[in-house]
Write an enzyme that holds these catalytic residues in place. Sequence first.
Site, PDB file in Angstrom:
ATOM      1  N   GLU A   1       0.067   5.031   0.644  1.00 39.99           N
ATOM      2  CA  GLU A   1      -0.697   6.143   1.065  1.00 39.99           C
ATOM      3  C   GLU A   1      -0.221   7.551   0.470  1.00 39.99           C
ATOM      4  OE1 GLU A   1      -1.346   5.619   5.185  1.00 39.99           O
ATOM      5  OE2 GLU A   1      -2.321   3.781   4.880  1.00 39.99           O
TER       6      GLU A   1
ATOM      7  N   CYS B   1     -10.697  -4.540   0.256  1.00 39.59           N
ATOM      8  CA  CYS B   1     -11.566  -3.582   0.527  1.00 39.59           C
ATOM      9  C   CYS B   1     -12.518  -3.752  -0.760  1.00 39.59           C
ATOM     10  CB  CYS B   1     -10.844  -2.060   0.542  1.00 39.59           C
ATOM     11  SG  CYS B   1     -10.425  -1.484  -0.947  1.00 39.59           S
TER      12      CYS B   1
ATOM     13  N   ASN C   1       0.757  -1.182  -0.032  1.00 36.11           N
ATOM     14  CA  ASN C   1       0.060  -0.096  -0.193  1.00 36.11           C
ATOM     15  C   ASN C   1       0.871   1.377   0.179  1.00 36.11           C
ATOM     16  OD1 ASN C   1       0.603  -0.861   2.700  1.00 36.11           O
ATOM     17  ND2 ASN C   1      -1.222   0.459   3.400  1.00 36.11           N
TER      18      ASN C   1
ATOM     19  N   GLU D   1      -3.013  -4.279  -3.305  1.00 33.51           N
ATOM     20  CA  GLU D   1      -3.815  -5.305  -4.143  1.00 33.51           C
ATOM     21  C   GLU D   1      -3.562  -4.623  -5.481  1.00 33.51           C
ATOM     22  OE1 GLU D   1      -4.812  -4.758  -1.258  1.00 33.51           O
ATOM     23  OE2 GLU D   1      -6.203  -6.262  -0.824  1.00 33.51           O
TER      24      GLU D   1
ATOM     25  N   CYS E   1      -4.031   0.603  -2.540  1.00 33.45           N
ATOM     26  CA  CYS E   1      -3.918  -0.524  -1.779  1.00 33.45           C
ATOM     27  C   CYS E   1      -2.957  -1.377  -2.290  1.00 33.45           C
ATOM     28  CB  CYS E   1      -5.181  -1.058  -1.757  1.00 33.45           C
ATOM     29  SG  CYS E   1      -6.486  -0.470  -0.654  1.00 33.45           S
TER      30      CYS E   1
ATOM     31  N   CYS F   1     -10.829  -2.655  -4.219  1.00 36.44           N
ATOM     32  CA  CYS F   1      -9.887  -3.656  -4.583  1.00 36.44           C
ATOM     33  C   CYS F   1     -10.636  -4.944  -4.956  1.00 36.44           C
ATOM     34  CB  CYS F   1      -8.845  -4.023  -3.598  1.00 36.44           C
ATOM     35  SG  CYS F   1      -7.862  -2.855  -3.386  1.00 36.44           S
TER      36      CYS F   1
HETATM   37  N1  THU Z   1      -5.336  -1.895   2.800  1.00 30.43           N
HETATM   38  C1  THU Z   1      -4.790  -2.661   1.585  1.00 30.43           C
HETATM   39  O1  THU Z   1      -3.613  -2.053   1.086  1.00 30.43           O
HETATM   40  N2  THU Z   1      -5.475  -3.677   1.146  1.00 30.43           N
HETATM   41  C2  THU Z   1      -6.406  -4.220   1.949  1.00 30.43           C
HETATM   42  O2  THU Z   1      -6.846  -5.419   1.680  1.00 30.43           O
HETATM   43  C3  THU Z   1      -7.196  -3.492   2.934  1.00 30.43           C
HETATM   44  C4  THU Z   1      -6.637  -2.183   3.518  1.00 30.43           C
HETATM   45  C5  THU Z   1      -4.424  -0.544   3.063  1.00 30.43           C
HETATM   46  C6  THU Z   1      -5.297   0.820   2.601  1.00 30.43           C
HETATM   47  C7  THU Z   1      -4.519   1.795   3.476  1.00 30.43           C
HETATM   48  O3  THU Z   1      -3.372   2.216   3.105  1.00 30.43           O
HETATM   49  C8  THU Z   1      -4.289   1.032   4.658  1.00 30.43           C
HETATM   50  O4  THU Z   1      -4.279  -0.225   4.390  1.00 30.43           O
HETATM   51  C9  THU Z   1      -5.593   1.308   5.901  1.00 30.43           C
HETATM   52  O5  THU Z   1      -6.603   1.101   5.283  1.00 30.43           O
END
Ligand code: THU
Length: 133
Positions: A44, A86, A42, A55, A53, A89
Site C-alpha cells: 500500500e 479485484c 500487497n 496479484e 495488489c 487484477c
Molecule cells: N488486495 C489484494 O492485494 N488482492 C486482492 O485480491 C484483494 C485486495 C489488497 C488491496 C489492498 O491493499 C487491500 O487488499 C485491501 O483492499
Amino acid sequence: MELSTILKQLKENMSRAYAPYSKFHVGSVIRSTDGSYYNGCNVENAAYPLGVCAEGGAISAMVQNGSREIAEIYVMGSGDELVTPCGGCRQKIREFSTPETKIHVCGPEGLRQSFTIEDLLPFSFGPDNLKHD
Ligand code: THU
C-alpha cells in the site's frame, strides 16, 4: 510444488504485505506454464490509490523473470469472504491467461474455490482486441 507447500508460501507472502492502511494482508503465488513460481504481496501507499495488489506484484515478478503465461495463480487473504481478485487484477491476470488458467482463492485454512478467467471476467477485452490491419 504440493498444495501444502504453496499454502505455506502464501502465508509467508501475506506476512510480508505492507498494508498499514487497510490492515488486510494478501499473498499471491503464480505458477507459470514454464514451471516457475513467483510471489507477491500487497504493497500500500500513503497516496492510497497507488497501492499494488498481491496479484499485481506476482505478475510483475513473473514478467521480469521472462515468463508470460500463468498456469495457476493463488491468492490468500483472511476473513470469511472469498478473497477474489479485484476488477483491476482480473484484467491484469487476463493479459497473461489462457482459457485453462486457474485462479485459486485460498484462506489461511486452505483452498476455498477455483475459477477460470472466463468465470471472473466474461467477455473480456484482451490483446487480441488490439489486432488490426
Ligand atoms: N488486495 C489484494 O492485494 N488482492 C486482492 O485480491 C484483494 C485486495 C489488497 C488491496 C489492498 O491493499 C487491500 O487488499 C485491501 O483492499
